[in-house]
Motif scaffolding. Structure first.
Motif, PDB file in Angstrom:
ATOM      1  N   SER A   1       1.146  -1.215   0.240  1.00 32.61           N
ATOM      2  CA  SER A   1       0.282  -0.015  -0.187  1.00 32.61           C
ATOM      3  C   SER A   1       0.719   1.262   0.292  1.00 32.61           C
ATOM      4  O   SER A   1       0.280   2.106  -0.041  1.00 32.61           O
ATOM      5  CB  SER A   1      -1.458   0.176   0.959  1.00 32.61           C
ATOM      6  OG  SER A   1      -0.010   0.505   2.376  1.00 32.61           O
ATOM      7  N   GLY A   2       2.818   1.009  -0.064  1.00 30.20           N
ATOM      8  CA  GLY A   2       3.066   2.302   0.079  1.00 30.20           C
ATOM      9  C   GLY A   2       3.169   2.749   2.241  1.00 30.20           C
ATOM     10  O   GLY A   2       3.582   3.814   2.092  1.00 30.20           O
ATOM     11  N   GLU A   3       2.315   2.445   2.281  1.00 31.47           N
ATOM     12  CA  GLU A   3       2.300   2.416   3.624  1.00 31.47           C
ATOM     13  C   GLU A   3       3.430   2.844   4.564  1.00 31.47           C
ATOM     14  O   GLU A   3       3.656   3.750   4.995  1.00 31.47           O
ATOM     15  CB  GLU A   3       1.444   2.192   4.472  1.00 31.47           C
ATOM     16  CG  GLU A   3       0.807   2.911   6.152  1.00 31.47           C
ATOM     17  CD  GLU A   3      -0.027   2.214   6.738  1.00 31.47           C
ATOM     18  OE1 GLU A   3      -0.548   1.976   8.337  1.00 31.47           O
ATOM     19  OE2 GLU A   3      -0.788   0.887   6.837  1.00 31.47           O
ATOM     20  N   LEU A   4       4.300   1.660   4.067  1.00 28.74           N
ATOM     21  CA  LEU A   4       5.939   1.583   5.170  1.00 28.74           C
ATOM     22  C   LEU A   4       6.736   3.239   4.786  1.00 28.74           C
ATOM     23  O   LEU A   4       7.253   4.060   5.788  1.00 28.74           O
ATOM     24  CB  LEU A   4       6.646   0.863   5.169  1.00 28.74           C
ATOM     25  CG  LEU A   4       7.999   0.834   5.557  1.00 28.74           C
ATOM     26  CD1 LEU A   4       7.607   0.170   7.388  1.00 28.74           C
ATOM     27  CD2 LEU A   4       8.411  -0.759   5.212  1.00 28.74           C
ATOM     28  N   SER A   5       6.625   3.217   3.397  1.00 31.37           N
ATOM     29  CA  SER A   5       7.748   4.936   3.224  1.00 31.37           C
ATOM     30  C   SER A   5       6.955   5.878   3.408  1.00 31.37           C
ATOM     31  O   SER A   5       7.635   6.667   4.178  1.00 31.37           O
ATOM     32  CB  SER A   5       7.539   4.637   1.720  1.00 31.37           C
ATOM     33  OG  SER A   5       7.780   5.582   1.185  1.00 31.37           O
ATOM     34  N   ALA A   6       5.909   5.950   3.157  1.00 27.89           N
ATOM     35  CA  ALA A   6       4.764   7.242   4.010  1.00 27.89           C
ATOM     36  C   ALA A   6       4.961   7.331   5.046  1.00 27.89           C
ATOM     37  O   ALA A   6       5.435   8.984   5.873  1.00 27.89           O
ATOM     38  CB  ALA A   6       2.896   6.883   3.487  1.00 27.89           C
ATOM     39  N   ARG A   7       4.872   6.460   5.797  1.00 24.73           N
ATOM     40  CA  ARG A   7       5.073   6.748   7.366  1.00 24.73           C
ATOM     41  C   ARG A   7       6.263   7.332   8.585  1.00 24.73           C
ATOM     42  O   ARG A   7       6.420   7.313   8.989  1.00 24.73           O
ATOM     43  CB  ARG A   7       4.378   5.343   8.376  1.00 24.73           C
ATOM     44  CG  ARG A   7       3.015   5.152   8.210  1.00 24.73           C
ATOM     45  CD  ARG A   7       2.452   5.920   9.427  1.00 24.73           C
ATOM     46  NE  ARG A   7       1.130   5.531   9.503  1.00 24.73           N
ATOM     47  CZ  ARG A   7      -0.144   6.264   9.300  1.00 24.73           C
ATOM     48  NH1 ARG A   7      -0.063   7.383   9.405  1.00 24.73           N
ATOM     49  NH2 ARG A   7      -1.509   5.598   9.102  1.00 24.73           N
TER      50      ARG A   7
END
Length: 85
Positions: A42-48
């Motif tokens: 989902s891309g959440e890791l990078s965004a967070r």
């Protein structure tokens, strides 16, 4: 303490706050890939991770990530959950 349990049960932000200063991004990526792949896809890791750097929770010092001026231990750490001392 099982990192697998922490990754599965705690928020991405709390995990990154806890492990960010001691693990490089590749290790964190691998940890989530094996235990909570949807955070990667989902891309959440990078965004967070980027958000924590922007907010000063984590700080880049010459390529090494350290606790930033706004770092605060996540609740699961202060509660000594998972046997964390």
């Amino acid at each position: 303490m099982s990192l697998k349990e922490i990754v599965k049960n705690e928020s991405v932000e709390d995990v990154l706050t806890f492990l960010g200063p001691t693990s490089d991004y590749r290790k964190l990526d691998r940890l989530f890939t094996y235990n909570k792949i949807e955070v990667i896809t989902s891309g959440e890791l990078s965004a967070r991770y980027d958000d924590l750097l922007k907010r000063g929770v984590l700080q880049d010092q010459n390529g090494k990530v350290v606790k930033g001026p706004n770092w605060k231990a996540p609740k699961f750490v202060t509660e000594k959950k998972y046997g964390i001392e």
